[in-house]
Scaffold this motif. Structure first.
Motif, PDB file in Angstrom:
ATOM      1  N   LEU A  10     -58.095  53.333  74.443  1.00  0.00           N
ATOM      2  CA  LEU A  10     -58.722  52.477  76.169  1.00  0.00           C
ATOM      3  C   LEU A  10     -57.948  51.504  75.494  1.00  0.00           C
ATOM      4  CD1 LEU A  10     -62.223  51.689  73.832  1.00  0.00           C
ATOM      5  CD2 LEU A  10     -61.631  53.301  76.441  1.00  0.00           C
ATOM      6  N   ASN A  11     -57.422  51.055  76.979  1.00  0.00           N
ATOM      7  CA  ASN A  11     -55.864  50.099  77.314  1.00  0.00           C
ATOM      8  C   ASN A  11     -56.492  48.695  76.335  1.00  0.00           C
ATOM      9  OD1 ASN A  11     -54.138  52.120  78.285  1.00  0.00           O
ATOM     10  ND2 ASN A  11     -55.113  51.917  80.274  1.00  0.00           N
ATOM     11  N   GLY A  12     -55.691  47.579  76.172  1.00  0.00           N
ATOM     12  CA  GLY A  12     -56.602  46.195  76.036  1.00  0.00           C
ATOM     13  C   GLY A  12     -55.962  45.850  74.914  1.00  0.00           C
ATOM     14  N   HIS A  13     -55.648  44.896  74.320  1.00  0.00           N
ATOM     15  CA  HIS A  13     -55.533  44.786  72.526  1.00  0.00           C
ATOM     16  C   HIS A  13     -56.743  43.514  72.965  1.00  0.00           C
ATOM     17  CE1 HIS A  13     -54.434  41.725  75.254  1.00  0.00           C
ATOM     18  NE2 HIS A  13     -54.747  40.263  74.077  1.00  0.00           N
ATOM     19  N   ASN A  14     -57.117  43.639  70.572  1.00  0.00           N
ATOM     20  CA  ASN A  14     -58.356  42.513  70.457  1.00  0.00           C
ATOM     21  C   ASN A  14     -56.915  41.794  69.526  1.00  0.00           C
ATOM     22  OD1 ASN A  14     -59.941  44.698  71.054  1.00  0.00           O
ATOM     23  ND2 ASN A  14     -59.530  46.176  69.392  1.00  0.00           N
ATOM     24  N   ARG A  15     -57.581  40.868  69.625  1.00  0.00           N
ATOM     25  CA  ARG A  15     -57.242  39.539  68.479  1.00  0.00           C
ATOM     26  C   ARG A  15     -58.029  39.312  67.763  1.00  0.00           C
ATOM     27  NH1 ARG A  15     -51.944  37.935  70.980  1.00  0.00           N
ATOM     28  NH2 ARG A  15     -51.513  38.743  72.925  1.00  0.00           N
ATOM     29  N   ILE A  16     -57.871  38.521  66.632  1.00  0.00           N
ATOM     30  CA  ILE A  16     -59.068  38.217  65.957  1.00  0.00           C
ATOM     31  C   ILE A  16     -58.533  36.358  65.671  1.00  0.00           C
ATOM     32  CG2 ILE A  16     -59.729  37.541  63.350  1.00  0.00           C
ATOM     33  CD1 ILE A  16     -59.033  40.733  63.130  1.00  0.00           C
ATOM     34  N   SER A  17     -59.094  35.587  65.782  1.00  0.00           N
ATOM     35  CA  SER A  17     -59.193  33.922  66.043  1.00  0.00           C
ATOM     36  C   SER A  17     -58.315  33.401  64.432  1.00  0.00           C
ATOM     37  CB  SER A  17     -59.666  33.082  66.202  1.00  0.00           C
ATOM     38  OG  SER A  17     -61.287  33.211  65.286  1.00  0.00           O
ATOM     39  N   THR A  18     -57.768  32.140  64.436  1.00  0.00           N
ATOM     40  CA  THR A  18     -57.092  31.959  63.735  1.00  0.00           C
ATOM     41  C   THR A  18     -58.580  31.265  62.652  1.00  0.00           C
ATOM     42  OG1 THR A  18     -55.186  32.040  64.414  1.00  0.00           O
ATOM     43  CG2 THR A  18     -55.363  30.149  62.515  1.00  0.00           C
ATOM     44  N   GLN A  19     -59.004  30.743  62.904  1.00  0.00           N
ATOM     45  CA  GLN A  19     -60.244  30.461  62.381  1.00  0.00           C
ATOM     46  C   GLN A  19     -61.355  31.205  61.703  1.00  0.00           C
ATOM     47  OE1 GLN A  19     -63.420  28.360  65.212  1.00  0.00           O
ATOM     48  NE2 GLN A  19     -64.873  28.107  63.690  1.00  0.00           N
ATOM     49  N   ALA A  20     -61.171  32.902  62.304  1.00  0.00           N
ATOM     50  CA  ALA A  20     -61.686  33.778  62.118  1.00  0.00           C
ATOM     51  C   ALA A  20     -61.516  34.117  60.634  1.00  0.00           C
ATOM     52  CB  ALA A  20     -62.548  35.195  63.217  1.00  0.00           C
ATOM     53  N   LEU A  21     -59.611  34.578  60.992  1.00  0.00           N
ATOM     54  CA  LEU A  21     -59.256  34.821  59.635  1.00  0.00           C
ATOM     55  C   LEU A  21     -59.385  33.658  58.409  1.00  0.00           C
ATOM     56  CD1 LEU A  21     -55.497  36.065  61.200  1.00  0.00           C
ATOM     57  CD2 LEU A  21     -57.201  37.211  59.924  1.00  0.00           C
ATOM     58  N   ALA A  94     -55.954  42.312  49.352  1.00  0.00           N
ATOM     59  CA  ALA A  94     -56.708  43.349  49.251  1.00  0.00           C
ATOM     60  C   ALA A  94     -57.828  43.059  50.456  1.00  0.00           C
ATOM     61  CB  ALA A  94     -56.900  43.833  48.170  1.00  0.00           C
ATOM     62  N   THR A  95     -58.941  41.812  50.088  1.00  0.00           N
ATOM     63  CA  THR A  95     -60.268  42.280  51.337  1.00  0.00           C
ATOM     64  C   THR A  95     -59.438  41.388  52.220  1.00  0.00           C
ATOM     65  OG1 THR A  95     -61.380  41.188  48.738  1.00  0.00           O
ATOM     66  CG2 THR A  95     -61.779  40.602  51.004  1.00  0.00           C
ATOM     67  N   VAL A  96     -59.058  39.985  52.544  1.00  0.00           N
ATOM     68  CA  VAL A  96     -58.171  40.120  54.452  1.00  0.00           C
ATOM     69  C   VAL A  96     -58.046  41.464  54.451  1.00  0.00           C
ATOM     70  CG1 VAL A  96     -56.978  38.483  54.825  1.00  0.00           C
ATOM     71  CG2 VAL A  96     -58.063  37.838  52.859  1.00  0.00           C
ATOM     72  N   THR A  97     -56.351  41.972  53.999  1.00  0.00           N
ATOM     73  CA  THR A  97     -55.820  42.975  55.005  1.00  0.00           C
ATOM     74  C   THR A  97     -57.417  44.090  55.400  1.00  0.00           C
ATOM     75  OG1 THR A  97     -54.145  42.792  53.042  1.00  0.00           O
ATOM     76  CG2 THR A  97     -54.403  44.832  54.730  1.00  0.00           C
ATOM     77  N   GLN A  98     -57.855  44.360  54.063  1.00  0.00           N
ATOM     78  CA  GLN A  98     -58.857  45.364  54.773  1.00  0.00           C
ATOM     79  C   GLN A  98     -60.131  44.552  55.516  1.00  0.00           C
ATOM     80  OE1 GLN A  98     -61.915  46.730  51.537  1.00  0.00           O
ATOM     81  NE2 GLN A  98     -62.090  48.168  52.671  1.00  0.00           N
ATOM     82  N   LEU A  99     -61.002  43.991  55.749  1.00  0.00           N
ATOM     83  CA  LEU A  99     -61.585  43.658  57.152  1.00  0.00           C
ATOM     84  C   LEU A  99     -61.167  42.823  57.554  1.00  0.00           C
ATOM     85  CD1 LEU A  99     -64.447  41.468  54.547  1.00  0.00           C
ATOM     86  CD2 LEU A  99     -64.424  43.431  55.489  1.00  0.00           C
ATOM     87  N   SER A 100     -60.053  42.891  58.261  1.00  0.00           N
ATOM     88  CA  SER A 100     -59.163  41.608  59.742  1.00  0.00           C
ATOM     89  C   SER A 100     -58.675  42.912  59.857  1.00  0.00           C
ATOM     90  CB  SER A 100     -58.101  40.553  59.357  1.00  0.00           C
ATOM     91  OG  SER A 100     -57.062  41.079  58.200  1.00  0.00           O
ATOM     92  N   GLY A 101     -58.006  43.829  59.013  1.00  0.00           N
ATOM     93  CA  GLY A 101     -56.941  44.804  59.508  1.00  0.00           C
ATOM     94  C   GLY A 101     -55.678  44.101  59.421  1.00  0.00           C
ATOM     95  N   ALA A 102     -55.549  43.072  59.258  1.00  0.00           N
ATOM     96  CA  ALA A 102     -54.419  41.662  59.803  1.00  0.00           C
ATOM     97  C   ALA A 102     -53.063  42.476  58.619  1.00  0.00           C
ATOM     98  CB  ALA A 102     -54.230  40.387  59.865  1.00  0.00           C
ATOM     99  N   GLN A 103     -51.967  41.902  59.190  1.00  0.00           N
ATOM    100  CA  GLN A 103     -50.585  42.516  58.243  1.00  0.00           C
ATOM    101  C   GLN A 103     -50.525  41.656  57.331  1.00  0.00           C
ATOM    102  OE1 GLN A 103     -47.530  44.465  60.921  1.00  0.00           O
ATOM    103  NE2 GLN A 103     -48.846  46.347  60.659  1.00  0.00           N
TER     104      GLN A 103
END
Length: 123
Positions: A10-21, A94-103
């Motif tokens: 699907l075109n577009g992107h997803n972003r996780i807010s700084t507050q959520a991270l 590990a938890t933050v990377t796995q749950l957020s997908g952030a690097q």
């Protein structure tokens, strides 16, 4: 059994807010250090395109009088403060990377105090 169909692009992107991270990192740290999430402070910085996480938090410790009587009591809490912080860093990363997908490139922890607890950590 048939193989699952490939995911539709699907075109577009997803972003996780700084507050959520930040909420995710605060909760992961609270679980790893056995403290209340409200006691954990979180800061994010750029690390050559990756996220670096800095945490300031107290850590739960046994009463010193109990440790003086029985040094093995430290083991009921998972070891020394340093050892527990090293293990917590890996768990939080590990938890933050796995749950957020952030690097996330690294987790830095500064222990700001001790929370005295009568009970040991359940393993």
């Amino acid at each position: 059994m048939a193989a699952p169909a490939p995911a539709q692009r699907l075109n577009g992107h997803n972003r996780i807010s700084t507050q959520a991270l930040t909420s995710l990192a605060r909760t992961a740290a609270a679980l790893a250090l056995d403290v209340d999430a409200n006691d954990v402070r979180v800061q994010w910085t750029d690390d050559d395109g990756l996220l670096a996480l800095s945490l300031v938090s107290p850590i739960k410790v046994p009463p010193l009088r109990d440790v003086a009587r029985d040094p093995a009591r430290v083991g009921a809490f998972g070891g020394s403060i340093r050892d527990r912080a090293v293990v917590a860093k890996a768990q939080i990363l590990a938890t933050v990377t796995q749950l957020s997908g952030a690097q996330v490139s690294r987790v830095d922890i500064r222990i700001s105090g001790a929370r005295i607890s009568e009970g040991g950590r359940v393993q």
